[in-house]
Motif scaffolding. Structure first.
Motif, PDB file in Angstrom:
ATOM      1  N   ILE A   1      -1.508 -12.725   2.060  1.00 36.52           N
ATOM      2  CA  ILE A   1      -1.802 -12.255   3.408  1.00 36.52           C
ATOM      3  C   ILE A   1      -0.634 -12.617   4.318  1.00 36.52           C
ATOM      4  O   ILE A   1      -0.548 -13.731   4.817  1.00 36.52           O
ATOM      5  CB  ILE A   1      -3.101 -12.891   3.944  1.00 36.52           C
ATOM      6  CG1 ILE A   1      -4.262 -12.531   3.023  1.00 36.52           C
ATOM      7  CG2 ILE A   1      -3.383 -12.400   5.345  1.00 36.52           C
ATOM      8  CD1 ILE A   1      -5.615 -12.931   3.560  1.00 36.52           C
ATOM      9  N   PRO A   2       0.282 -11.677   4.554  1.00 36.57           N
ATOM     10  CA  PRO A   2       1.401 -11.955   5.452  1.00 36.57           C
ATOM     11  C   PRO A   2       0.909 -12.141   6.890  1.00 36.57           C
ATOM     12  O   PRO A   2      -0.193 -11.702   7.212  1.00 36.57           O
ATOM     13  CB  PRO A   2       2.274 -10.696   5.360  1.00 36.57           C
ATOM     14  CG  PRO A   2       1.698  -9.858   4.297  1.00 36.57           C
ATOM     15  CD  PRO A   2       0.303 -10.320   4.047  1.00 36.57           C
ATOM     16  N   ALA A   3       1.735 -12.766   7.728  1.00 31.84           N
ATOM     17  CA  ALA A   3       1.331 -13.060   9.104  1.00 31.84           C
ATOM     18  C   ALA A   3       0.917 -11.809   9.867  1.00 31.84           C
ATOM     19  O   ALA A   3       0.012 -11.833  10.699  1.00 31.84           O
ATOM     20  CB  ALA A   3       2.450 -13.774   9.847  1.00 31.84           C
TER      21      ALA A   3
ATOM     22  N   TRP B   1      -3.075 -17.526   1.695  1.00 32.65           N
ATOM     23  CA  TRP B   1      -2.079 -16.881   2.549  1.00 32.65           C
ATOM     24  C   TRP B   1      -0.952 -16.261   1.734  1.00 32.65           C
ATOM     25  O   TRP B   1      -0.109 -15.543   2.261  1.00 32.65           O
ATOM     26  CB  TRP B   1      -1.497 -17.906   3.532  1.00 32.65           C
ATOM     27  CG  TRP B   1      -1.378 -19.273   2.949  1.00 32.65           C
ATOM     28  CD1 TRP B   1      -2.248 -20.308   3.124  1.00 32.65           C
ATOM     29  CD2 TRP B   1      -0.380 -19.754   2.046  1.00 32.65           C
ATOM     30  NE1 TRP B   1      -1.835 -21.396   2.393  1.00 32.65           N
ATOM     31  CE2 TRP B   1      -0.694 -21.097   1.726  1.00 32.65           C
ATOM     32  CE3 TRP B   1       0.768 -19.185   1.482  1.00 32.65           C
ATOM     33  CZ2 TRP B   1       0.080 -21.864   0.865  1.00 32.65           C
ATOM     34  CZ3 TRP B   1       1.541 -19.951   0.634  1.00 32.65           C
ATOM     35  CH2 TRP B   1       1.189 -21.280   0.340  1.00 32.65           C
TER      36      TRP B   1
ATOM     37  N   LEU C   1      -2.680 -10.648  10.344  1.00 34.09           N
ATOM     38  CA  LEU C   1      -3.610 -11.379  11.198  1.00 34.09           C
ATOM     39  C   LEU C   1      -3.564 -10.905  12.647  1.00 34.09           C
ATOM     40  O   LEU C   1      -4.250 -11.440  13.504  1.00 34.09           O
ATOM     41  CB  LEU C   1      -3.288 -12.875  11.133  1.00 34.09           C
ATOM     42  CG  LEU C   1      -3.487 -13.457   9.734  1.00 34.09           C
ATOM     43  CD1 LEU C   1      -2.770 -14.779   9.589  1.00 34.09           C
ATOM     44  CD2 LEU C   1      -4.958 -13.629   9.437  1.00 34.09           C
ATOM     45  N   GLU C   2      -2.728  -9.897  12.917  1.00 32.79           N
ATOM     46  CA  GLU C   2      -2.669  -9.352  14.281  1.00 32.79           C
ATOM     47  C   GLU C   2      -3.280  -7.961  14.288  1.00 32.79           C
ATOM     48  O   GLU C   2      -3.056  -7.183  13.364  1.00 32.79           O
ATOM     49  CB  GLU C   2      -1.209  -9.246  14.761  1.00 32.79           C
ATOM     50  CG  GLU C   2      -0.414 -10.520  14.593  1.00 32.79           C
ATOM     51  CD  GLU C   2      -1.062 -11.698  15.287  1.00 32.79           C
ATOM     52  OE1 GLU C   2      -1.597 -11.513  16.388  1.00 32.79           O
ATOM     53  OE2 GLU C   2      -1.046 -12.798  14.709  1.00 32.79           O
TER      54      GLU C   2
ATOM     55  N   HIS D   1      -4.435 -20.400  12.650  1.00 34.40           N
ATOM     56  CA  HIS D   1      -4.466 -18.946  12.760  1.00 34.40           C
ATOM     57  C   HIS D   1      -3.890 -18.314  11.512  1.00 34.40           C
ATOM     58  O   HIS D   1      -4.384 -17.301  11.022  1.00 34.40           O
ATOM     59  CB  HIS D   1      -3.680 -18.508  13.996  1.00 34.40           C
ATOM     60  CG  HIS D   1      -3.669 -17.026  14.190  1.00 34.40           C
ATOM     61  ND1 HIS D   1      -4.800 -16.306  14.533  1.00 34.40           N
ATOM     62  CD2 HIS D   1      -2.689 -16.113  14.073  1.00 34.40           C
ATOM     63  CE1 HIS D   1      -4.497 -15.036  14.625  1.00 34.40           C
ATOM     64  NE2 HIS D   1      -3.224 -14.879  14.365  1.00 34.40           N
ATOM     65  N   ARG D   2      -2.865 -18.942  10.969  1.00 32.34           N
ATOM     66  CA  ARG D   2      -2.216 -18.430   9.753  1.00 32.34           C
ATOM     67  C   ARG D   2      -3.194 -18.407   8.589  1.00 32.34           C
ATOM     68  O   ARG D   2      -3.060 -17.642   7.658  1.00 32.34           O
ATOM     69  CB  ARG D   2      -0.999 -19.315   9.418  1.00 32.34           C
ATOM     70  CG  ARG D   2      -0.150 -18.796   8.285  1.00 32.34           C
ATOM     71  CD  ARG D   2       0.556 -17.522   8.679  1.00 32.34           C
ATOM     72  NE  ARG D   2       1.223 -16.918   7.530  1.00 32.34           N
ATOM     73  CZ  ARG D   2       0.665 -16.099   6.661  1.00 32.34           C
ATOM     74  NH1 ARG D   2      -0.610 -15.783   6.808  1.00 32.34           N
ATOM     75  NH2 ARG D   2       1.337 -15.593   5.668  1.00 32.34           N
ATOM     76  N   LEU D   3      -4.215 -19.274   8.662  1.00 35.21           N
ATOM     77  CA  LEU D   3      -5.190 -19.325   7.574  1.00 35.21           C
ATOM     78  C   LEU D   3      -6.368 -18.403   7.828  1.00 35.21           C
ATOM     79  O   LEU D   3      -7.356 -18.447   7.101  1.00 35.21           O
ATOM     80  CB  LEU D   3      -5.684 -20.757   7.392  1.00 35.21           C
ATOM     81  CG  LEU D   3      -4.625 -21.752   6.956  1.00 35.21           C
ATOM     82  CD1 LEU D   3      -5.188 -23.161   6.970  1.00 35.21           C
ATOM     83  CD2 LEU D   3      -4.125 -21.419   5.560  1.00 35.21           C
ATOM     84  N   GLY D   4      -6.279 -17.593   8.880  1.00 31.26           N
ATOM     85  CA  GLY D   4      -7.345 -16.634   9.131  1.00 31.26           C
ATOM     86  C   GLY D   4      -8.418 -17.115  10.080  1.00 31.26           C
ATOM     87  O   GLY D   4      -9.378 -16.403  10.351  1.00 31.26           O
TER      88      GLY D   4
END
Lengths: 262, 147, 366
Positions: C275-277, C272, C280-281, A173-176
């Protein structure tokens, strides 16, 4: 003046506060109390319930926004459950587990002082369920640890797989990667497996371990396939980086050949 | 001096060709994903079957639905017998309408008419409506590949 | 049948292109000692070109609606063939552009190339830097993630410190009292149309100034002398120089390849990084994540606002610094460009870099 105050407040809020959850009146009142009335607050704050936004009123009922009606039965307040009422209390959300527990040796022993949910999981400081809950200290309070140890061994491999899959999925998930569906499959699998444990029936667990192994195997296969795609991409990417570096180098060599001529 | 500059010239040409080659490869490596990114994708389940509840198709009525990305229609001309056809008129691609009281299809664009089996009854359409295989399974209809 | 030659001859007889090509390529003489920093402009053009291309591709599948934006980006990342590639190239690309913009600016400052007659080149360039920042700010909101939502809330909030018009300004920027659908709409229009048009116009002007004034002689070496100016216009010629093509076109190309290699390496091995966590939310207007921070290129501003007791003072300090930089050619107007002979400038330059880097690092850990 009001604007500045509001504005500073917003700044403070946005810059410094942890996840926003306006304190319920329950927390406000009990938070300031001593002894057994105040202890649950701190305990709850460390719990997995708190992490997932489950607060006092979600289990005990009552109105979380109104001091006067906070503990009023007309607002659904059901107070502290008695020892034997605990399974039904937790079953308001954890239905599946309660069903298996009720049919189990533990559940059948409830009236005679057998264990209920809180005995192993605690009540306010409930932590995320893990295999560590099955241990000599906890289980030998009532009987010998022997069978519990066998149970623990039977389920340990599946539990390890569950933990490992969870970590991998979080990583993906961290990788998109969109892990919504696969997370759901793992969640369902884990819930069904944890339910099974509450039957404390060793033979049943042994019989179903294979089935779960297969079910988790499918999830594992999906994770593996995604991971292999990702490493394929990395390889191709590496190739492209190499080509670009070579191209840059060649360009600089050409430049040098002009430079040398001057 | 001439030797050196000739060597230089040869070296430069070689390097130039090499650079052009690598650039071409890089160009292709970049162009392929762009093409795939923009190309229409196979519709999810393009080769899949469509399942329709039997009760959605009353006797003598027509039910329109999507099949392989295009409008289609299934009807029950007689109790228990089902026909599935494309709803795209074979003339110029408009979507046909079902005319209840006449029991036939009418294309609103140029007046083409089709029977309940898709045969051309009148107007400009050159071909009948393509039929699809329909299988009856208990309470569902399954529409499959073209006949 | 040499087709290229025939085509060229055809164009030449109608538009005289051969002369233009000669004037800007083989016949365009540049100093011999032009250094690697001079390639940054070409690198930026290539990077912006890539940004435009990946942006257009993303535009094909992205939906600028608060209900669908996040899902459309997730679809691009997971379902559209190579969608992940173009999304990552776009994100990483924007960060690499910021890095190269800063390098370009730093080298121009160091070599005093902003001085007469290149003041307009500097002012347009500085504006372009700010345009780049606005590009990043507006683009950030589009995925409608937690990070998008809250970073935009914080950033637009800053305008509220301006006396009198502050509150209305914030509402105007957001299209409402808080970040929402109206904000997404206007930020999308800005990011996809207004800013690209502005960028193209300004870059065109910037390049025109560069070409018209002539390439500056690097202020190094024992033969360098500061320029003296007459009253009228003087293009800076380099009669003993080397042709732009092939000497510097190939150098530009080489550097473009190296920077692209860097970009692709990050895209494939550490996407990443940028792209911080929280990105992704999906956005949740009722839950502020812990430790919300702006991107690295805004950290200096973020930290400045935090250390000043009054937000207005913090904003004013930043505005003053930016204005100072924008007007630098008019403040530091002496003709001397050699760093060795500008000790005060070089000291301020180094202190300035330390200050910004320090503030940024502090901002990152605070």
């Amino acid at each position: 003046m009001m604007r500045k105050f509001l504005f500073c407040g917003l700044l403070l809020l946005v810059f410094t506060l942890p996840a926003l959850a306006e304190d319920t009146v329950c927390l406000q009142c009990h938070g300031g109390q001593e002894g057994r009335l105040g202890a649950p607050v701190g305990q709850w704050q460390t719990s997995i319930h708190a992490q997932n936004g489950i607060s006092c009123h979600d289990c005990h009922g009552g109105d979380p926004s109104d001091f006067a009606m906070a503990m009023d039965p007309s607002r659904g307040f059901i107070g502290v459950p008695a020892y034997t009422e605990v399974p039904a209390f937790c079953a308001r959300c954890h239905l599946g587990v309660a069903e298996d527990y009720a049919a189990s040796a533990h559940g059948q022993a409830l009236e005679r002082g057998g264990p209920q949910c809180v005995v192993c999981h605690g009540n306010h400081a409930v932590v995320k369920a893990s295999i560590a809950l099955i241990n000599e200290q906890s289980c030998s309070r009532c009987h010998s640890y022997e069978r519990a140890a066998q149970v623990k061994q039977t389920i340990s491999e599946t539990e390890a797989t569950l933990t490992q899959l969870d970590t991998k999925i979080v990583g993906l998930h961290r990788l998109g990667i969109d892990t919504q569906k696969i997370k759901g499959e793992l969640f369902a699998g884990r819930n069904d497996f944890r339910r099974l444990f509450h039957t404390v029936n060793l033979e049943k667990m042994r019989a179903q371990t294979d089935e779960f192994g297969q079910r988790l195997g499918k999830v594992q296969a999906q994770v593996d396939s995604i991971e292999s795609t990702l490493s394929q991409r990395k390889m191709l990417g590496g190739l492209v980086v190499l080509l670009l570096l070579v191209a840059g180098g060649v360009a600089m060599l050409i430049r040098k050949s002009y430079h040398d001529e001057e | 001096m001439d030797d050196v500059s000739l060597n230089n010239q040869q070296r430069r040409t070689f390097l130039g060709v090499l650079l052009a080659g690598i650039t071409a490869v890089l160009g292709a490596v970049f162009a392929w994903p762009v093409f795939r990114f923009l190309a229409p994708r196979e519709q999810t389940g393009a080769s899949a079957l469509v399942r329709i509840a039997r009760k959605e198709i009353p006797v003598g009525a027509a039910h329109f639905f999507n099949f392989q990305g295009r409008p289609a229609v299934v009807l029950q001309p007689a109790p228990g017998s089902f026909v599935a056809l494309t709803a795209v008129c074979t003339h110029l691609g408009c979507i046909v309408k079902w005319v209840d009281d006449k029991g036939e299809f009418l294309c609103p664009c140029h007046g083409g008419r089709f029977s309940a089996e898709g045969k051309v009854l009148g107007g400009p359409p050159p071909q009948p409506l393509e039929a699809y295989v329909v299988t009856l399974e208990e309470n569902d209809l399954v529409v499959g590949r073209a006949v | 049948m040499n087709l290229p030659k025939i085509a060229l001859d055809w164009l030449d007889s109608r538009l005289g292109v051969k002369e233009l090509i000669h004037q800007n390529m083989g016949g365009y003489l540049l100093p011999r000692n032009v250094n690697l920093w001079y390639t940054m402009g070409a690198v930026l053009m290539a990077l912006f070109g890539l940004q435009f291309l990946t942006g257009i591709l993303l535009l094909v599948y992205y939906v600028p609606d608060t209900e669908k934006a996040f899902a459309s980006v997730t679809a691009i990342m997971n379902e559209v063939p190579f969608g992940w590639l173009f999304r990552y190239l776009h994100v990483v690309g924007s960060n690499v552009i910021m890095i190269v913009l800063l390098l370009h600016m730093l080298s121009v400052l160091y070599m005093g190339s902003y001085k007469r007659p290149r003041e307009l080149t500097w002012v347009s360039g500085f504006t372009l830097l700010n345009l780049g920042l606005v590009f990043c700010l507006t683009g950030y909101l589009l995925p409608w993630s937690q990070l998008s939502f809250w970073a935009t809330t914080v950033a637009t909030d800053a305008a509220g410190a301006i006396p009198l018009v502050g509150e209305s300004l914030v509402a105007f920027l957001r299209g409402g009292p808080s970040v929402g659908a109206a904000t997404l709409g206007r930020f999308f229009a800005l990011h996809v149309m207004v800013l690209p048009l502005g960028l193209m116009g300004l870059v065109g002007f910037h390049l025109f100034c560069v070409r018209r004034a002539g390439i500056s002689q690097p202020p190094f070496g024992k033969d360098y002398q500061p320029r003296t100016f007459g009253a009228g216009f003087e293009h800076e010629h380099h009669p003993h120089g080397v042709p732009f093509h092939p000497n510097y076109t190939i150098k530009d190309l080489g550097m473009i390849f190296f920077v692209l290699a860097f970009l692709v390496a990050i895209t494939f091995y550490a996407p990443w990084l940028f792209i911080p966590a929280d990105a992704l939310e999906p956005a949740d207007p009722f839950v502020t994540p812990e430790h919300i921070k702006p991107e690295w290129y805004f950290l200096w501003a973020y930290q400045t606002l935090k250390i000043f007791p009054s937000k207005l003072l913090g904003l004013a300090a930043q505005a003053a610094a930016m204005t100072f930089l924008a007007l630098l050619p008019f403040i530091d107007y002496g003709p001397e460009r050699r760093p060795a002979k500008r000790p005060l400038f070089v000291t301020c330059y180094l202190l300035g870099i330390l200050l910004v880097v320090g503030l940024s690092v502090w901002g990152h850990y605070s």
